[in-house]
Design an enzyme around this catalytic site. Structure first.
Site, PDB file in Angstrom:
ATOM      1  CB  THR A 353      -0.946   0.007   1.210  1.00  0.00           C
ATOM      2  OG1 THR A 353      -1.738   1.212   1.188  1.00  0.00           O
ATOM      3  CG2 THR A 353      -0.208  -0.061   2.536  1.00  0.00           C
ATOM      4  CG  HIS A 406       4.796 -11.092  17.010  1.00  0.00           C
ATOM      5  ND1 HIS A 406       5.775 -12.025  16.756  1.00  0.00           N
ATOM      6  CD2 HIS A 406       5.363 -10.186  17.847  1.00  0.00           C
ATOM      7  CE1 HIS A 406       6.882 -11.696  17.405  1.00  0.00           C
ATOM      8  NE2 HIS A 406       6.652 -10.587  18.077  1.00  0.00           N
TER       9      HIS A 406
END
Length: 435
Positions: A353, A406
């Site tokens: 992006t 994560h």
């Protein structure tokens, strides 16, 4: 009369919002003609007529939400354009009304008399059974009162004649619940007032219904944050080498490929190279399994008037710079013109992006679930940079950000991924050599 229903659109799309009707009541259509534009959470699609004829009835208006299988209109196959179908439907309605009126009035009157005499008999028998002439109740009401252990004298009748019916007994039995409800009502009113205080304004406001796409964007972004352990790491890139290379090759590149050489092709190539070194960022979680993808379909976030969409550049590892630039340009135009197809939005493995096109200096991009990585690009700014020989130079610098899940990507791997992207951008000739 034939029905027009919302067709099966795709496996993942079950509902949509009617954006615009392309025909109106009384219009003649042929089988296969587009009759409306349907806005889904991903793309806008046209719904075609299943039958030829005249639109006799429109059952859903623009802005209405519909699901697959819903009837949205009716087509009169024998109708004529200009309202004949409407006339025929009105005539059928008038015919039904006349048939209803033609029912013998005497039958209705006799039925009423029978019902009244039956109720009177029930009341008289209830008086005799109850032994209390001042309490008038139907046998069913007396039986229900006995079952619930209620005293008929304490039950209020809603009947104008004072006759207690079973529903009055039920209401009396729920009296305690009703009292609880009444006590809870002020609390609910207070909550409602508090809620209204947040939504009502003394000064003028404008309320606009969220588009289907905007609702989906909002929902998916919240889900991404709730369903992943999202973390963002940052780095900065010296864009000098890329800008120099573009300046040297842009005219020749455009003449040869009929497309401008932009920054996105460099970052796409750099991302593919880094994903090959750190494959967990090109994966996703399915249940208790990690699915490592052996392909490189890179999503490109494109801003449109109706919200953000992420079309996918397929097999970016097999494309050259010109192929990537052409694909990005083609998909961006289709996104702006609402011409994207479902297969152009599905199945990406990683997303880029570029908020720098709007002047963003730094941001933490949100994951495009179920992907586990997204790279955010930002504005290029000239800054004073200390060079390896301790001299200070003014360099065009860009902050880049990597948001990652994560749960399967450790911090060390995420940082090294971003460093690899930085290295490839600062030495773009490696990208050219690798193809």
């Amino acid at each position: 009369m034939k029905e027009i229903k919302v067709p099966e659109l795709a496996e993942s799309i079950t509902e949509g919002t009617i954006a615009e009707w392309l025909v109106k009541k009384g219009d003649k259509v042929e089988k296969g003609d587009p009759i409306l534009e349907l806005e889904t959470d991903k793309v806008n699609v046209e719904v075609n007529a299943d039958h030829s004829g005249v639109i006799a009835e429109v059952l859903k208006e623009a802005g209405d939400d519909v699901e697959v299988g819903d009837v949205i209109a009716k087509v009169d196959e024998n109708g004529e354009a200009g309202g004949s179908s409407e006339d025929s439907s009105e005539k059928s309605e008038q015919k039904e009304e006349s048939e209803q009126k033609s029912e013998p009035k005497e039958e209705k009157q006799e039925a009423k008399k029978e019902e009244a005499s039956k109720e009177d008999k029930e009341t008289e028998s209830s008086k005799e059974e109850g032994g209390k002439g001042d309490i008038v109740a139907t046998p069913a009401a007396r039986k229900r009162a006995r079952e619930l252990g209620l005293d008929l004298s304490e039950i209020t009748a809603r009947d104008p004649l004072g006759r207690i019916r079973p529903e009055d007994v039920e209401d009396a039995a729920k009296g305690s619940k009703s009292e609880d409800t009444k006590q809870a009502a002020p609390k609910q009113e207070k909550k409602q007032e508090t809620k209204n205080e947040k939504t009502e304004f003394e000064k003028p406001v404008e309320r606009v219904k969220m588009s289907r796409r905007r609702q989906t964007i909002a929902k998916r972004l919240v889900e991404a944050q709730q369903n992943s352990a999202m973390l963002t790491t940052f780095n900065e890139v010296d864009m000098s080498a890329v800008m120099k290379l573009r300046s040297e090759r842009k005219e020749e590149f455009q003449k040869k490929h009929d497309i401008k050489l932009g920054f996105m092709s460099f970052f796409t190539k750099a991302v593919v190279g880094a994903l090959k070194d750190f494959p967990l960022l090109n994966a996703e979680i399915q249940g208790n399994e990690i699915v490592k993808k052996k392909f490189y379909d890179i999503g490109m976030a494109v801003s449109t008037d109706e919200g953000l969409v992420v079309p996918v550049v397929r097999d970016a590892d097999r494309l050259g710079f010109a192929g990537i630039e052409k694909d990005i340009s083609r998909l961006a135009k289709k996104a702006i013109n609402k011409e994207l197809q479902l297969d152009e939005l599905q199945g990406g493995s990683f997303t880029i992006t570029n908020g720098g096109t709007f002047g963003s200096m730094l941001s933490t991009p949100i994951l495009n679930a179920p992907q586990v990585g997204i790279l955010g690009l930002h504005n290029i700014q000239k800054r004073a940079v200390v060079m390896p020989d301790d001299t200070i130079e003014v360099r065009p610098m860009m902050y880049i950000a990597l948001s990652y899940d994560h749960r399967i990507v450790d911090g060390k791997e995420a940082v090294q991924f971003l460093v690899r992207v930085k290295e490839l951008i600062e030495d773009p000739y490696d990208l050219l050599l690798e193809g």
